[in-house]
Write an enzyme that holds these catalytic residues in place. Structure first.
Site, mmCIF file in Angstrom:
data_model
loop_
_atom_site.group_PDB
_atom_site.id
_atom_site.type_symbol
_atom_site.label_atom_id
_atom_site.label_comp_id
_atom_site.label_asym_id
_atom_site.label_seq_id
_atom_site.Cartn_x
_atom_site.Cartn_y
_atom_site.Cartn_z
ATOM 1 N N TYR A 24 0.801 -1.236 0.000
ATOM 2 C CA TYR A 24 0.000 0.000 0.000
ATOM 3 C C TYR A 24 0.830 1.281 0.000
ATOM 4 O O TYR A 24 0.260 2.375 -0.022
ATOM 5 C CB TYR A 24 -0.958 -0.020 1.198
ATOM 6 C CG TYR A 24 -1.958 -1.151 1.113
ATOM 7 C CD1 TYR A 24 -2.955 -1.131 0.146
ATOM 8 C CD2 TYR A 24 -1.891 -2.256 1.969
ATOM 9 C CE1 TYR A 24 -3.861 -2.177 0.031
ATOM 10 C CE2 TYR A 24 -2.803 -3.298 1.870
ATOM 11 C CZ TYR A 24 -3.780 -3.244 0.901
ATOM 12 O OH TYR A 24 -4.679 -4.274 0.783
ATOM 13 N N ASN A 76 -13.316 4.519 -1.075
ATOM 14 C CA ASN A 76 -12.517 3.295 -1.075
ATOM 15 C C ASN A 76 -13.156 2.378 -0.023
ATOM 16 O O ASN A 76 -12.905 2.546 1.172
ATOM 17 C CB ASN A 76 -11.056 3.592 -0.725
ATOM 18 C CG ASN A 76 -10.203 2.326 -0.816
ATOM 19 O OD1 ASN A 76 -10.727 1.208 -0.857
ATOM 20 N ND2 ASN A 76 -8.888 2.496 -0.838
ATOM 21 N N ASP A 89 -26.368 -0.347 -1.374
ATOM 22 C CA ASP A 89 -27.724 0.210 -1.252
ATOM 23 C C ASP A 89 -27.689 1.681 -0.845
ATOM 24 O O ASP A 89 -28.509 2.477 -1.314
ATOM 25 C CB ASP A 89 -28.542 -0.582 -0.224
ATOM 26 C CG ASP A 89 -28.969 -1.943 -0.748
ATOM 27 O OD1 ASP A 89 -28.921 -2.153 -1.975
ATOM 28 O OD2 ASP A 89 -29.358 -2.798 0.074
ATOM 29 N N HIS A 102 -9.492 2.229 -5.544
ATOM 30 C CA HIS A 102 -8.627 1.294 -4.810
ATOM 31 C C HIS A 102 -7.182 1.685 -5.064
ATOM 32 O O HIS A 102 -6.819 1.994 -6.205
ATOM 33 C CB HIS A 102 -8.867 -0.145 -5.256
ATOM 34 C CG HIS A 102 -10.280 -0.576 -5.040
ATOM 35 N ND1 HIS A 102 -10.752 -0.938 -3.805
ATOM 36 C CD2 HIS A 102 -11.329 -0.627 -5.879
ATOM 37 C CE1 HIS A 102 -12.037 -1.210 -3.897
ATOM 38 N NE2 HIS A 102 -12.420 -1.030 -5.154
ATOM 39 N N ILE A 103 -6.400 1.631 -4.024
ATOM 40 C CA ILE A 103 -4.985 2.001 -4.138
ATOM 41 C C ILE A 103 -4.243 0.994 -5.020
ATOM 42 O O ILE A 103 -3.433 1.361 -5.863
ATOM 43 C CB ILE A 103 -4.362 2.051 -2.721
ATOM 44 C CG1 ILE A 103 -5.021 3.193 -1.930
ATOM 45 C CG2 ILE A 103 -2.847 2.218 -2.786
ATOM 46 C CD1 ILE A 103 -4.748 3.139 -0.422
ATOM 47 N N ARG A 113 -10.577 -10.551 -4.296
ATOM 48 C CA ARG A 113 -10.601 -9.076 -4.267
ATOM 49 C C ARG A 113 -11.162 -8.482 -5.556
ATOM 50 O O ARG A 113 -11.390 -7.279 -5.660
ATOM 51 C CB ARG A 113 -9.190 -8.510 -4.073
ATOM 52 C CG ARG A 113 -8.581 -8.840 -2.739
ATOM 53 C CD ARG A 113 -7.259 -8.116 -2.555
ATOM 54 N NE ARG A 113 -6.528 -8.709 -1.461
ATOM 55 C CZ ARG A 113 -6.722 -8.400 -0.175
ATOM 56 N NH1 ARG A 113 -7.597 -7.492 0.167
ATOM 57 N NH2 ARG A 113 -6.017 -9.008 0.765
#
Ligand code: CA2
Length: 153
Positions: A24, A76, A89, A102-103, A113
């Site tokens: 990350y 995210n 929803d 998303h990183i 994922r």
């Protein structure tokens, strides 16, 4: 508020820069917030920046964006991406233009994922650009708001 963007971050993103830097990166969530604020400022937009480890609280943030009549949402959903009907929803419910970010490139990672429940409600999805993806998302959202256009599914 016509020039307000909610940037919403899901579970464990508070650990950014402090764990798993090989996946990350080294930037912290505070760095992400600064990047978002700097990006928004150039576009004449304001940011409400939030993070929670709790699914219901993320739903509350989305509803709050709706009741404050924000211009849009950048989210995210992190670990809730693949499971959360509640977040899906909420986004559908408020009807605000939403960008999922998303990183990491989730499509180059584990299979579990790769399937997002949230993408169905998103106007756009950005992944794999590191934290720069947040700036791309805000710029992209600003473009959609300016032209009133996005490529509708
Ligand atoms: O790439 C992304 O942004 C993700 O949304 C991050 C999530 C992961 O579950 C998604 O599949 C992809 C995980 C966020 C956890 O962030 C951490 C940051 C530093 C250390 C540990 C976790």
């Amino acid at each position: 508020m016509a020039n307000l963007i909610y940037v919403i971050n899901g579970p464990n993103l508070n650990l950014l820069g402090r764990r798993e830097p090989e996946t990350y990166g080294r930037a912290t969530l505070a760095d992400v917030e600064k990047l978002c604020r700097d990006t928004a400022k150039k576009l004449g937009l304001k940011i409400e920046f939030r993070q929670s480890n709790k699914e219901g609280e993320l739903v509350d943030f989305i509803q709050e964006a709706g009741s404050r009549k924000a211009a849009g949402i950048v989210i995210n959903p992190a670990g809730y991406t693949t499971t959360s009907v509640a977040i899906l929803d909420a986004i559908l419910g408020v009807g605000l233009p939403t960008i999922e970010i998303h990183i990491t490139n989730i499509h180059a990672r584990e299979r579990f994922r790769q399937r997002s429940r949230i993408s169905k409600a998103a106007r756009g999805v950005i992944c794999g650009f590191g934290i720069e993806g947040y700036a791309l998302a805000i710029n992209g959202l600003a473009g959609m708001l300016r032209t009133g256009k996005s490529v509708k599914k």
